[in-house]
Design an enzyme around this catalytic site. Structure first.
Site, mmCIF file in Angstrom:
data_model
loop_
_atom_site.group_PDB
_atom_site.id
_atom_site.type_symbol
_atom_site.label_atom_id
_atom_site.label_comp_id
_atom_site.label_asym_id
_atom_site.label_seq_id
_atom_site.Cartn_x
_atom_site.Cartn_y
_atom_site.Cartn_z
ATOM 1 N N ASP A 193 1.049 -1.277 -0.329
ATOM 2 C CA ASP A 193 0.221 0.068 0.366
ATOM 3 C C ASP A 193 1.017 1.020 -0.282
ATOM 4 O O ASP A 193 1.733 1.699 0.883
ATOM 5 C CB ASP A 193 -0.454 0.348 1.370
ATOM 6 N N GLU A 247 1.398 0.149 -4.628
ATOM 7 C CA GLU A 247 0.016 0.796 -5.166
ATOM 8 C C GLU A 247 1.677 2.186 -5.418
ATOM 9 O O GLU A 247 1.580 2.101 -4.453
ATOM 10 C CB GLU A 247 -0.475 0.788 -4.408
HETATM 11 C C1 NOJ Z 1 -5.225 2.623 -0.468
HETATM 12 C C2 NOJ Z 1 -5.776 1.772 -0.815
HETATM 13 O O1 NOJ Z 1 -6.211 0.673 -1.725
HETATM 14 C C3 NOJ Z 1 -6.745 2.380 -0.089
HETATM 15 O O2 NOJ Z 1 -8.165 1.344 -0.065
HETATM 16 C C4 NOJ Z 1 -6.859 2.774 1.427
HETATM 17 O O3 NOJ Z 1 -7.844 3.389 2.002
HETATM 18 C C5 NOJ Z 1 -5.607 3.408 1.384
HETATM 19 N N1 NOJ Z 1 -4.422 3.098 0.724
HETATM 20 C C6 NOJ Z 1 -5.140 3.884 2.296
HETATM 21 O O4 NOJ Z 1 -4.327 2.658 2.940
#
Ligand code: NOJ
Length: 503
Positions: A193, A247
């Site tokens: 993340d 991500e």
């Molecule tokens: C990206 C995640 O995909 C999302 O769902 C989340 O709210 C944020 N990061 C914070 O962790």
């Protein structure tokens, strides 16, 4: 040529547990669906103990399962069953922030002298206000004042999600322990993340006025790279060849490519330029050519994704009904790189309509998180007729039970495209070259390294029929309309149609 890695050839499927089948035992019971579909790996969104302020992305314990989702035994059982079916399992790791209920933060906030104070980002007031002008992702300032110790803590997301301080070696070591915990349990890797935010600039500079995410100064700091190199060494020591897919929310292929390093940082990195591209042949041509250029230059492997739990589903976003979503499926599953499916797209699901009184997500993302209807009964294979969010539209027919029985369904198209991909070295790992094509059409050729296997893919983004001139004779292998499959390609491409052609 080096042997392809499993994560280059697998199609990944994103499972959002609460909406897929409620819990880990539920996911386990639905593995039949995934095996039949033909995916090679699942990414399971957070199931760790959490107050659920951000539906699991606020982790209160990285090494356990929230009772709502089951137990560690359930997790082990799920991994065992998935592996027995040839499906790898990666889990979501949230290294940028914890929950404010995580014992690390509880201890950190207890006093300025706490041994874990520096595990988070604490600062004094500036001119009676917050330490700088940073804004949080869901709105409001990125700082919360803690009256007990008269300092502010940083949170790029909700106040319940304090950012950790990766510059503190003890925090880093504790996070490394989290990865080892899951790798020792046999997971095949991690979806990581908010990678672009983990290393903040040490002086925490103000953002210039008018800064729009993701361009904020807390993103894309070069100190993220040594952190990632360390993680890479850690995971590469495991025999299961774990993958790290990040991500990297930067919306620039050039910047995203940086996080793959020289093959010594992330293995894969999400490039959301594809997710945000409009349904337009010229726009997609630009995206595909840029990815080939930027990632090709460093010998890196692309990822492709059209939908996830943070954005409106692509069928809903694109408009144009099921026909367009079918063409998008053929595109996604035939580009050079690893595709990530989001649960339900194989059913052609649209976003649910969520009335204001049923909204639960602070980021407005409820519509794409509606539960998966498994059959046409009133509770759609779930326990209750009303689950945590409303059903997506057409749940009576847009479900695996109905669609599996219909050879012409969206689900059967996904299954056929996945099978064609598995059977073709050109589609799995061949080169990609965009071909000349009429306006409104994207055409590309995939060729295996030894030249022996070839495919041509044609995607008509337009609502008019197009004529496409190709050298040689081609047969339709997979088509958005099943009736065309097996026939010779006659040079005509129907509106909204997509074809995979073999020589
Ligand atoms: C990206 C995640 O995909 C999302 O769902 C989340 O709210 C944020 N990061 C914070 O962790």
């Amino acid at each position: 040529m080096t042997e392809p890695r499993w994560w280059q050839e697998a199609v990944f499927y994103q499972v959002y547990p609460r909406s897929f089948a409620r819990d880990l035992a539920g996911i386990r019971r639905r593995l039949d669906h995934l095996q039949w579909l033909g995916v090679g790996a699942i990414w399971i969104c957070p199931f760790y103990p959490s107050p659920q302020a951000d539906f699991g992305y606020d982790v209160a314990d990285y090494t356990d399962v929230d009772p709502e989702f089951g137990t560690l035994d359930d997790f082990d059982g799920l991994v065992g069953d998935a592996h027995a079916r040839g499906i790898r399992v990666i889990v979501d790791w949230v290294p940028n922030h914890t929950s404010d209920q995580h014992p690390w933060f509880v201890e950190s906030r207890s006093s300025r002298e706490s041994a874990k104070r520096d595990w988070y980002v604490w600062r004094d007031s500036r001119a009676g206000g917050p330490p700088n002008n940073w804004r949080a992702a869901f709105g409001g300032r990125a700082w919360t004042f803690d009256a007990a110790t008269s300092q502010w803590y940083l949170h790029l997301f909700l106040p319940q999600q304090p950012d950790v301080n990766w510059r503190n070696p003890e925090l880093a070591a504790a996070m490394h322990g989290v990865l080892r915990f899951w790798l020792d349990r046999g997971v095949d890797g991690f979806r990581i993340d908010v990678v672009q935010g983990i290393a903040k600039p040490p002086d925490l500079p103000d953002d210039p006025p008018g800064t729009v995410l993701p361009r904020a100064s807390f993103n894309d700091h070069p100190d993220a790279h040594p952190i990632l190199r360390h993680l890479r060494t850690l995971v590469d020591a495991y025999p299961q060849e774990p993958v790290m897919v990040g991500e990297v929310y930067l919306l620039s292929t050039e910047q995203v490519a940086d996080y793959l390093g020289r093959g010594d940082e992330l293995h894969l990195s999400f490039d959301f330029t594809s997710l945000y591209a409009p349904w337009d042949a010229a726009a997609w041509r630009t995206v595909v050519e840029r990815v080939e250029r930027e990632l090709g230059a460093i010998g890196a492997w692309p990822t492709w994704t059209l939908s996830n739990h943070d954005n409106p589903r692509h069928r809903t976003r694109y408009g144009g009904g099921e026909a367009r979503a079918r063409a998008a499926a053929v595109l996604l599953l035939t580009l050079r790189g690893t595709p990530f499916l989001y649960q339900g797209e194989e059913l052609g699901l649209q976003d649910a309509v969520v009335p204001p009184e049923q909204e639960v997500d602070p980021g407005g993302r409820d519509p794409c998180r509606a539960p998966i209807p498994w059959d046409g009964s009133p509770a759609h294979g779930w326990e209750h007729e009303e689950e945590w969010l409303p059903w997506p539209p057409d749940a009576d027919v847009a479900n695996p039970e109905v669609e599996r029985a219909d050879p012409g369904s969206m689900l059967n198209l996904y299954q056929r495209a996945l099978a064609a991909r598995r059977a073709s070295p050109a589609l799995r790992r061949g080169s990609a070259r965009v071909l000349p094509s009429p306006a409104g059409v994207l055409a590309y050729e995939r060729v295996a390294a030894d030249g022996g296997d070839r495919r041509v893919v044609l995607v008509n983004f337009a609502a008019q029929r197009a004529c496409v001139d190709l050298d040689g004779d081609w047969t339709v292998e997979v088509a958005t309309d099943r009736a065309w499959e097996g026939a010779p390609f006659d040079g005509e491409l129907e509106a909204d149609a997509a074809l995979v052609l073999r020589p």
